[in-house]
Design a protein around this motif. Structure first.
Motif, PDB file in Angstrom:
ATOM      1  N   ASN A  40       4.338 -14.796   2.626  1.00 40.37           N
ATOM      2  CA  ASN A  40       4.998 -14.917   1.322  1.00 40.37           C
ATOM      3  C   ASN A  40       5.406 -13.556   0.769  1.00 40.37           C
ATOM      4  OD1 ASN A  40       5.156 -17.731  -0.183  1.00 40.37           O
ATOM      5  ND2 ASN A  40       3.398 -17.801   1.195  1.00 40.37           N
ATOM      6  N   ILE A  41       4.611 -12.530   1.035  1.00 39.40           N
ATOM      7  CA  ILE A  41       4.994 -11.172   0.628  1.00 39.40           C
ATOM      8  C   ILE A  41       6.257 -10.750   1.376  1.00 39.40           C
ATOM      9  CG2 ILE A  41       4.344  -8.731   0.705  1.00 39.40           C
ATOM     10  CD1 ILE A  41       2.874 -10.261  -1.470  1.00 39.40           C
ATOM     11  N   ARG A  42       6.307 -11.063   2.674  1.00 43.65           N
ATOM     12  CA  ARG A  42       7.500 -10.737   3.462  1.00 43.65           C
ATOM     13  C   ARG A  42       8.725 -11.442   2.887  1.00 43.65           C
ATOM     14  NH1 ARG A  42       7.353 -12.777   9.463  1.00 43.65           N
ATOM     15  NH2 ARG A  42       5.194 -12.131   9.156  1.00 43.65           N
ATOM     16  N   ARG A  43       8.544 -12.702   2.498  1.00 40.18           N
ATOM     17  CA  ARG A  43       9.648 -13.478   1.933  1.00 40.18           C
ATOM     18  C   ARG A  43      10.076 -12.904   0.576  1.00 40.18           C
ATOM     19  NH1 ARG A  43       8.129 -19.656   1.718  1.00 40.18           N
ATOM     20  NH2 ARG A  43       7.566 -19.204  -0.444  1.00 40.18           N
ATOM     21  N   ALA A  86      12.783  -2.613   4.811  1.00 38.34           N
ATOM     22  CA  ALA A  86      12.079  -1.757   5.766  1.00 38.34           C
ATOM     23  C   ALA A  86      11.286  -0.666   5.057  1.00 38.34           C
ATOM     24  CB  ALA A  86      13.072  -1.136   6.748  1.00 38.34           C
ATOM     25  N   ASN A  87      11.685  -0.363   3.832  1.00 42.10           N
ATOM     26  CA  ASN A  87      10.993   0.659   3.043  1.00 42.10           C
ATOM     27  C   ASN A  87      10.739   0.125   1.634  1.00 42.10           C
ATOM     28  OD1 ASN A  87      11.122   3.141   4.921  1.00 42.10           O
ATOM     29  ND2 ASN A  87      13.249   2.410   4.874  1.00 42.10           N
ATOM     30  N   PRO A  88       9.826  -0.821   1.488  1.00 37.61           N
ATOM     31  CA  PRO A  88       9.591  -1.442   0.175  1.00 37.61           C
ATOM     32  C   PRO A  88       9.007  -0.455  -0.834  1.00 37.61           C
ATOM     33  CG  PRO A  88       7.910  -2.114   1.748  1.00 37.61           C
ATOM     34  CD  PRO A  88       8.941  -1.366   2.531  1.00 37.61           C
ATOM     35  N   VAL A  89       9.488  -0.549  -2.051  1.00 36.40           N
ATOM     36  CA  VAL A  89       8.972   0.328  -3.119  1.00 36.40           C
ATOM     37  C   VAL A  89       8.320  -0.470  -4.246  1.00 36.40           C
ATOM     38  CG1 VAL A  89      10.631   2.162  -2.631  1.00 36.40           C
ATOM     39  CG2 VAL A  89      11.235   0.363  -4.266  1.00 36.40           C
ATOM     40  N   TYR A  90       8.635  -1.748  -4.358  1.00 36.49           N
ATOM     41  CA  TYR A  90       8.070  -2.558  -5.435  1.00 36.49           C
ATOM     42  C   TYR A  90       6.765  -3.221  -5.011  1.00 36.49           C
ATOM     43  CZ  TYR A  90      12.757  -1.853  -7.264  1.00 36.49           C
ATOM     44  OH  TYR A  90      13.933  -1.288  -7.685  1.00 36.49           O
ATOM     45  N   ILE A  91       6.737  -3.779  -3.816  1.00 43.97           N
ATOM     46  CA  ILE A  91       5.497  -4.341  -3.277  1.00 43.97           C
ATOM     47  C   ILE A  91       5.114  -3.505  -2.057  1.00 43.97           C
ATOM     48  CG2 ILE A  91       4.326  -6.372  -2.349  1.00 43.97           C
ATOM     49  CD1 ILE A  91       6.374  -8.136  -3.704  1.00 43.97           C
ATOM     50  N   THR A  92       4.153  -2.638  -2.238  1.00 41.32           N
ATOM     51  CA  THR A  92       3.738  -1.755  -1.151  1.00 41.32           C
ATOM     52  C   THR A  92       2.439  -2.259  -0.527  1.00 41.32           C
ATOM     53  OG1 THR A  92       2.618  -0.317  -2.741  1.00 41.32           O
ATOM     54  CG2 THR A  92       4.868   0.269  -2.115  1.00 41.32           C
ATOM     55  N   THR A  93       2.267  -1.947   0.738  1.00 43.25           N
ATOM     56  CA  THR A  93       1.088  -2.373   1.483  1.00 43.25           C
ATOM     57  C   THR A  93      -0.036  -1.363   1.335  1.00 43.25           C
ATOM     58  OG1 THR A  93       2.462  -3.511   3.120  1.00 43.25           O
ATOM     59  CG2 THR A  93       0.191  -2.996   3.762  1.00 43.25           C
ATOM     60  N   VAL A  94      -1.214  -1.843   1.020  1.00 44.38           N
ATOM     61  CA  VAL A  94      -2.422  -1.020   1.029  1.00 44.38           C
ATOM     62  C   VAL A  94      -3.129  -1.384   2.327  1.00 44.38           C
ATOM     63  CG1 VAL A  94      -4.550  -0.406  -0.162  1.00 44.38           C
ATOM     64  CG2 VAL A  94      -2.536  -1.099  -1.483  1.00 44.38           C
ATOM     65  N   TRP A  95      -2.978  -0.574   3.346  1.00 45.04           N
ATOM     66  CA  TRP A  95      -3.394  -0.921   4.698  1.00 45.04           C
ATOM     67  C   TRP A  95      -4.876  -1.277   4.780  1.00 45.04           C
ATOM     68  CZ3 TRP A  95       0.375  -2.244   7.620  1.00 45.04           C
ATOM     69  CH2 TRP A  95       1.629  -1.666   7.440  1.00 45.04           C
ATOM     70  N   GLY A  96      -5.129  -2.397   5.438  1.00 51.33           N
ATOM     71  CA  GLY A  96      -6.495  -2.856   5.613  1.00 51.33           C
ATOM     72  C   GLY A  96      -7.093  -3.507   4.385  1.00 51.33           C
ATOM     73  N   PHE A  97      -6.271  -3.667   3.318  1.00 46.07           N
ATOM     74  CA  PHE A  97      -6.807  -4.217   2.072  1.00 46.07           C
ATOM     75  C   PHE A  97      -5.905  -5.294   1.488  1.00 46.07           C
ATOM     76  CE2 PHE A  97      -7.459  -4.064  -2.582  1.00 46.07           C
ATOM     77  CZ  PHE A  97      -8.807  -4.356  -2.618  1.00 46.07           C
ATOM     78  N   GLY A  98      -4.682  -4.906   1.091  1.00 45.87           N
ATOM     79  CA  GLY A  98      -3.816  -5.881   0.449  1.00 45.87           C
ATOM     80  C   GLY A  98      -2.490  -5.265   0.035  1.00 45.87           C
ATOM     81  N   TYR A  99      -2.100  -5.491  -1.215  1.00 41.29           N
ATOM     82  CA  TYR A  99      -0.796  -5.060  -1.700  1.00 41.29           C
ATOM     83  C   TYR A  99      -0.885  -4.524  -3.133  1.00 41.29           C
ATOM     84  CZ  TYR A  99       0.750  -7.789   2.307  1.00 41.29           C
ATOM     85  OH  TYR A  99       0.906  -8.280   3.577  1.00 41.29           O
ATOM     86  N   LYS A 100       0.126  -3.703  -3.482  1.00 45.61           N
ATOM     87  CA  LYS A 100       0.172  -3.132  -4.824  1.00 45.61           C
ATOM     88  C   LYS A 100       1.596  -3.196  -5.365  1.00 45.61           C
ATOM     89  CE  LYS A 100      -0.372   1.352  -5.262  1.00 45.61           C
ATOM     90  NZ  LYS A 100      -1.018   2.682  -5.327  1.00 45.61           N
ATOM     91  N   TRP A 101       1.681  -3.501  -6.669  1.00 43.59           N
ATOM     92  CA  TRP A 101       2.968  -3.605  -7.368  1.00 43.59           C
ATOM     93  C   TRP A 101       3.312  -2.240  -7.946  1.00 43.59           C
ATOM     94  CZ3 TRP A 101       6.951  -6.794  -7.747  1.00 43.59           C
ATOM     95  CH2 TRP A 101       7.777  -6.763  -8.865  1.00 43.59           C
ATOM     96  N   GLY A 102       4.521  -1.749  -7.621  1.00 43.42           N
ATOM     97  CA  GLY A 102       4.871  -0.403  -8.054  1.00 43.42           C
ATOM     98  C   GLY A 102       6.128  -0.303  -8.886  1.00 43.42           C
ATOM     99  N   ALA A 103       6.553  -1.408  -9.495  1.00 45.48           N
ATOM    100  CA  ALA A 103       7.776  -1.362 -10.313  1.00 45.48           C
ATOM    101  C   ALA A 103       7.537  -0.588 -11.599  1.00 45.48           C
ATOM    102  CB  ALA A 103       8.246  -2.776 -10.635  1.00 45.48           C
TER     103      ALA A 103
END
Length: 228
Positions: A198-201, A211-228
């Motif tokens: 769903n994050i990919r979608r 290929a270079n997301p800035v709003y939903i970034t990956t926190v490797w090994g943990f989850g995701y972070k919103w950066g807007a």
């Protein structure tokens, strides 16, 4: 009464699902082919959740899901997949499904998934703010809409719930498990990959460069972070 469509060409499976959903209090509409399902969806616009089997004689469940999403972002969609077909799960989610249930499944499991979707369709019991605005995004929590630079982004209910969770927690790293619990419910027994797909979608819809997301970034090994 809440209306559910079940699209399944195997009569014994369809009858099994219909009986149990009726016992759970749902008004069930039956379809044995993809074309019949599309005609019934047009005939009954108040259908809240569609359950789509993937393998059908005329068109597969992915195509039916795509056609639903072309005109209806609000309806809940659950795909019925074979336990051994991993790609079916990912493909179903990428075409717009909200959830999947693998065969064989229990009536209680399917009913719980449908109940969760209807709760989400019913909106939030507590509205934190009418409008959430961050960066180029403006979310209206009363009418469940999201705009980017003034342009409406059409989201499914699951996608909307994920973005809302992010916007309520700006700059905070959210674990996959936390996202799963908040969006799909604590009782959800599915796999964590549903969050990743769903994050990919979502990235396809909101990022300028997936290929270079800035709003939903990956926190490797943990989850995701919103950066807007």
């Amino acid at each position: 009464m809440k209306k559910v469509l079940i699209m399944e060409d195997e009569l014994n499976i369809r009858s099994f699902v219909v009986i149990n959903l009726k016992r759970a209090g749902y008004d069930v509409i039956e379809a044995g082919t993809g074309q019949e399902a599309l005609e019934l969806l047009a005939q009954y616009p108040d259908i809240g959740v569609a359950i789509l089997d993937i393998m059908l004689p005329d068109m597969d469940g992915f195509e039916v899901c795509r056609r639903i999403r072309a005109t209806n972002k609000q309806m809940g969609v659950i795909m019925l997949t074979a336990r051994t077909q991993e790609m079916d799960k990912v493909t179903g989610l990428m075409t717009g499904a909200d959830d999947y249930v693998t065969k064989p499944f229990s009536p209680a499991e399917l009913t719980a998934r449908i109940d969760a979707l209807f709760r989400r369709l019913g909106g939030d019991s507590v509205v934190v703010a009418d409008v959430l605005a961050q960066g180029p995004f403006v979310m209206n929590t009363l009418n469940h809409t999201l705009e980017k630079n003034g342009v409406r982004i059409r989201l499914t209910q699951v996608e909307y719930a994920i973005v809302k969770l992010f916007m309520q927690n700006p700059g905070r790293a959210l674990a996959r498990e936390e996202i799963l619990s908040a969006v799909w419910g604590r009782e959800y027994e599915g796999e964590l990959k549903i969050v990743d797909v769903n994050i990919r979608r979502l990235r396809i819809k909101i990022e300028d460069d997936t290929a270079n997301p800035v709003y939903i970034t990956t926190v490797w090994g943990f989850g995701y972070k919103w950066g807007a």
